[in-house]
Design an enzyme around this catalytic site. Structure first.
Site, PDB file in Angstrom:
ATOM      1  N   GLU A  89     -19.422 -11.827   6.642  1.00 52.11           N
ATOM      2  CA  GLU A  89     -18.200 -12.368   7.258  1.00 52.11           C
ATOM      3  C   GLU A  89     -16.619 -12.931   7.022  1.00 52.11           C
ATOM      4  O   GLU A  89     -16.195 -13.278   8.064  1.00 52.11           O
ATOM      5  CB  GLU A  89     -19.252 -14.165   8.015  1.00 52.11           C
ATOM      6  CG  GLU A  89     -18.151 -14.941   9.256  1.00 52.11           C
ATOM      7  CD  GLU A  89     -18.113 -13.428  10.557  1.00 52.11           C
ATOM      8  OE1 GLU A  89     -17.461 -13.895  11.463  1.00 52.11           O
ATOM      9  OE2 GLU A  89     -19.467 -12.522  10.528  1.00 52.11           O
TER      10      GLU A  89
ATOM     11  N   ARG B 174      -0.202   7.719  -5.274  1.00 43.57           N
ATOM     12  CA  ARG B 174       1.049   9.022  -5.217  1.00 43.57           C
ATOM     13  C   ARG B 174       2.247   9.085  -5.368  1.00 43.57           C
ATOM     14  O   ARG B 174       3.438   9.723  -5.009  1.00 43.57           O
ATOM     15  CB  ARG B 174       0.742   9.784  -4.198  1.00 43.57           C
ATOM     16  CG  ARG B 174       0.753   8.644  -2.282  1.00 43.57           C
ATOM     17  CD  ARG B 174       0.178   9.454  -1.554  1.00 43.57           C
ATOM     18  NE  ARG B 174       1.163  10.828  -1.075  1.00 43.57           N
ATOM     19  CZ  ARG B 174       2.122  11.301  -0.741  1.00 43.57           C
ATOM     20  NH1 ARG B 174       3.015  10.116  -0.527  1.00 43.57           N
ATOM     21  NH2 ARG B 174       2.457  12.182  -0.231  1.00 43.57           N
TER      22      ARG B 174
ATOM     23  N   ASP C 298       7.819  11.802   3.015  1.00 46.34           N
ATOM     24  CA  ASP C 298       7.105  11.728   4.068  1.00 46.34           C
ATOM     25  C   ASP C 298       7.301  11.019   5.353  1.00 46.34           C
ATOM     26  O   ASP C 298       8.498  10.454   5.295  1.00 46.34           O
ATOM     27  CB  ASP C 298       6.350  11.319   3.411  1.00 46.34           C
ATOM     28  CG  ASP C 298       5.429  11.904   1.925  1.00 46.34           C
ATOM     29  OD1 ASP C 298       5.246  12.868   1.843  1.00 46.34           O
ATOM     30  OD2 ASP C 298       4.710  11.428   1.085  1.00 46.34           O
TER      31      ASP C 298
END
Length: 248
Positions: free
Chosen positions: A117, A154, A169
């Site tokens: 939880e 990356r 990107d």
């Protein structure tokens, strides 16, 4: 870069963290990833790491002791590095490209993957960041940690084959990436834009920037509210509005 992951399910990381770009980064020594099962630090005779919440409530909470002791052990073994300790928590700040770029500047990242939880609140005194990958709930923090590790690794120097890749990107420039094409030039009547064969690098760059702007305006217009457009971009946006209106 050193990456430590505290998780109840280290086997989940074996495939994703050993393939593709991340696998090559590990092989080259640019990053090391260590997964530790914090159940090993439990002082409970049953090796449990969770318990019922005080005051009642649904589900079980991860106890502070196993996780804090695992963090202490990491510090003992790597006292020389400054650590950014990330708690995977649905109530945390949403992960984005800007955070990935921040993480890529760090020497040592530690990810704490939750389960059940939630966490005993006292664990949060030992972390630097509480991060979520989106407004939805997963079974545990493992997949979220993998997403953040992939997005971060990356960006490390020499990890991608082409050093320009991560600079263009989507999200790195504040805009979505422009459309891209490869052979054949004509695919069943769908032809690559002529400007890409012009040899004029400035014209190509202008086309790419304008099309990035177009894609962002059409698909993610809220992103434009976060950046300051140049006069050229403002003029292009006006053109795009008229072009799209005419097409529709």
């Amino acid at each position: 870069m050193k990456i430590d992951v505290l998780t109840l399910f280290p086997a989940m990381f074996e495939g994703p963290m050993s393939e593709s770009i991340i696998g090559k980064a590990i092989e080259s020594g640019r990053v090391s990833i260590t997964c530790t099962n914090f159940r090993d630090y439990s002082e409970n005779k049953h090796n449990s790491v969770d318990d019922y919440p005080f005051g009642g409530g649904a589900g079980m909470l991860l106890r502070a002791q196993p996780i804090v002791d695992a963090l202490t052990d990491i510090e003992v073994h790597s006292p020389e590095t400054k650590k950014r300790i990330v708690l995977l928590d649905p109530s945390g700040k949403t992960f984005n490209q800007e955070l990935a770029e921040e993480f890529a500047e760090e020497e040592h990242l530690v990810f704490i993957c939750g389960h059940y939880e939630g966490f005993d609140e006292r664990i949060k005194q030992h972390v630097t960041d509480e991060i979520s990958i989106g407004d939805y709930v997963l079974t545990g923090g493992e997949l979220g940690a993998m997403v953040m590790i992939d997005a971060t690794v990356r960006l490390l120097p020499a990890v991608l084959g082409n050093e320009q890749s991560n600079k263009t990107d989507s999200f790195s420039t504040g805009l979505l990436e422009h459309p891209q094409y490869t052979r054949p030039r004509d695919f069943r009547g769908d032809v690559v834009p002529e400007v890409l064969f012009s040899g004029n690098h400035q014209k190509i760059a202008d086309w790419q920037e304008k099309e990035s702007l177009r894609k962002t305006w059409l698909r993610r217009p809220e992103m434009l509210e976060k950046i300051t457009l140049s006069k050229k971009q403002q003029a292009w946006l006006a053109e795009i509005f008229l072009e799209e209106k005419a097409d529709n």
